[in-house]
Design an enzyme around this catalytic site. Structure first.
Site, short mmCIF file in Angstrom:
data_model
loop_
_atom_site.label_atom_id
_atom_site.label_comp_id
_atom_site.label_asym_id
_atom_site.label_seq_id
_atom_site.Cartn_x
_atom_site.Cartn_y
_atom_site.Cartn_z
N GLU B 41 43.76 -37.70 114.80
CA GLU B 41 42.99 -36.67 114.11
C GLU B 41 41.67 -37.26 113.60
O GLU B 41 41.64 -38.41 113.14
CB GLU B 41 43.84 -36.19 112.91
CG GLU B 41 43.21 -35.14 112.03
CD GLU B 41 44.15 -34.73 110.89
OE1 GLU B 41 45.24 -35.35 110.75
OE2 GLU B 41 43.79 -33.80 110.14
N LYS B 112 42.74 -26.72 113.63
CA LYS B 112 43.92 -26.91 112.77
C LYS B 112 44.20 -25.67 111.93
O LYS B 112 43.35 -25.20 111.17
CB LYS B 112 43.68 -28.14 111.87
CG LYS B 112 44.89 -28.58 111.07
CD LYS B 112 44.58 -29.89 110.33
CE LYS B 112 45.79 -30.44 109.58
NZ LYS B 112 45.48 -31.75 108.94
N CYS B 145 48.61 -32.87 112.76
CA CYS B 145 49.21 -33.35 111.51
C CYS B 145 50.07 -32.30 110.79
O CYS B 145 51.16 -31.99 111.26
CB CYS B 145 48.10 -33.90 110.60
SG CYS B 145 48.73 -35.02 109.31
#
Lengths: 279, 279
Positions: B41, B112, B145
């Site tokens: 990331e 995200k 994540c």
């Protein structure tokens, strides 16, 4: 609060023997301080039915059948709560069910939503949408075995206020399981506990029944996702105990709560698509 | 097909250095046979921005910015696919994004969905509903994540035909983590792979940035849920490689497929309730 999972081996068709044995184990757990006891899936009848007729002959009405009556007498005597798997007969339908019993009798029932293998030939899929029961010891929900392969189960319970999910189960080996690792079912339970902030208590059976081996490895997992007790052995009857705290759910970090961080806008849109594909 | 995850340590603000280092690692992985490489990331910028302005100054447009151009040149040269986290600038918004690049250039982007901690002060939540990209090497999706704390992410990808989910990540320590167990994030990935029949490849960062430690422990998990490579170390930069097969999804048993066994009737009813509570 101390809780216990009873890892035992029911014998197919020997209901009176199985119930007596479950009462013995539950009494032992209560003597060691447990306020809540969890028994395996289909704890009174055994699991591998050869025909639907065999299951029907063993199934009982809930809560009026003799097995729930026996478990209820023990709960009243010992001021105990108990969750246990039972073959339920309701009219002309059979359900793979779990009952929640307290000192005052049967509190509620859960009917397995997701049926595994030959269960589909015997049981009707559950028709009670993920009930959460408010008891003096906390907000309790139930799930059974293959229900744990559906993260939806635990998510919906968390959204509905459950703090503890009790899982009567009869886990069977999964493909690819390394010999030196605990069952994949244990991993699924840990992930569900962590991502939902739930305590989860799983009571598995052991033994081999009509050629079907079971996994044992019962465990009790904290809301962080880490085991408080277990996994138990793969093969032996045993009691596992853990001291749990059913405090109000809180966020996973200062700025994050997994439930309120969900993107329900996007999920709903995509679930809508799925409903069209899989009505 | 061999794939690689690059566990590396980006340095905050040192974009040119970070991209150069990511190119070195990706080339090493390709030389060892990898057809697809996954980077962490925010691999080009680092993670812990002190202000939104700092992030904005480092963010780039996708696919026209210099970082995507550099990664694309390598993919063209080596006939490689690459997935990498990047700070994306789109108009006046910033997204914590991942790009999928192939030999012919940028294939797609993921933004995200679920933002962690101070990311909420910097980035806009993702607005692309879980895209799955059809490439010559298979159906590829991306997650970043904290998206992995939402089983919905993987479920929706599986329902939409993904076979491989690539996860650029910057995992941080979770409460209750025992010293002798791999990160809870690893458990979440294993559960998601098993319950959805997905291969999942996670490239984490290492190091401590502005006081924030990261977990390392990158891993590649098979569709059975068991690791094919990793978990990598907690602290060292390294490459992990695994030979994966992206065959058509199949059921978990003779009579069971987790996706078709879902009780969409019940879930939809309950998601409907949730939408009212959490609009």
């Amino acid at each position: 609060m101390l809780i216990a999972c009873i890892q035992m081996e029911p014998l197919i068709g020997e209901t009176a023997r199985n119930v007596a044995r479950s009462l013995d184990f539950a009494r032992q757990a209560a003597e060691r301080g447990a306020r809540l006891v969890v028994l395996p899936e289909l704890a009174n009848t055994g699991y591998v039915f050869e025909t639907r007729a065999e299951a029907e002959a063993l199934a009982e009405t809930v809560p009026s059948g003799p097995t729930v009556a026996a478990w209820s007498r023990l709960c009243e005597e010992l001021d105990l709560h108990l969750v246990a798997g039972i073959a339920e007969k309701a009219g002309d339908k059979l359900f793979n069910s779990a009952v929640l019993i307290g000192p005052g009798g049967c509190v509620g029932v859960y009917r397995k939503m997701h049926l595994w293998g030959d269960e589909k030939k015997v049981f009707t899929p559950g028709d009670l949408p993920f009930p959460v029961y408010d008891t003096p010891i906390g907000q309790i929900a139930m799930a059974i075995c293959y229900d744990g392969w559906f993260p939806e189960t635990y998510r919906l319970y968390a959204l509905n206020g459950a703090r503890l999910v009790c899982v009567p189960t009869n886990w069977v080996p999964m493909p690819g399981q390394p010999d030196d690792r605990s069952a994949m079912a244990n991993t699924l339970v840990m992930a569900a506990a962590h991502t939902n902030g739930l305590v989860i208590a799983c009571a598995d059976r052991v033994g081999v029944e009509r050629g079907q081996p079971f996994e044992g490895q019962s465990l009790i997992v904290d809301k962080t996702g880490w085991p408080l007790a277990g996994p138990a052995s793969r093969t032996n009857e045993e009691i596992i105990l853990a001291d749990i705290t059913l405090e109000p759910r809180k966020g996973i970090g200062a700025d994050n709560d997994v439930l309120s961080d969900r993107r329900t806008d996007i999920y709903a849109e995509m679930l809508g698509l799925d409903r069209t594909d899989n009505p």
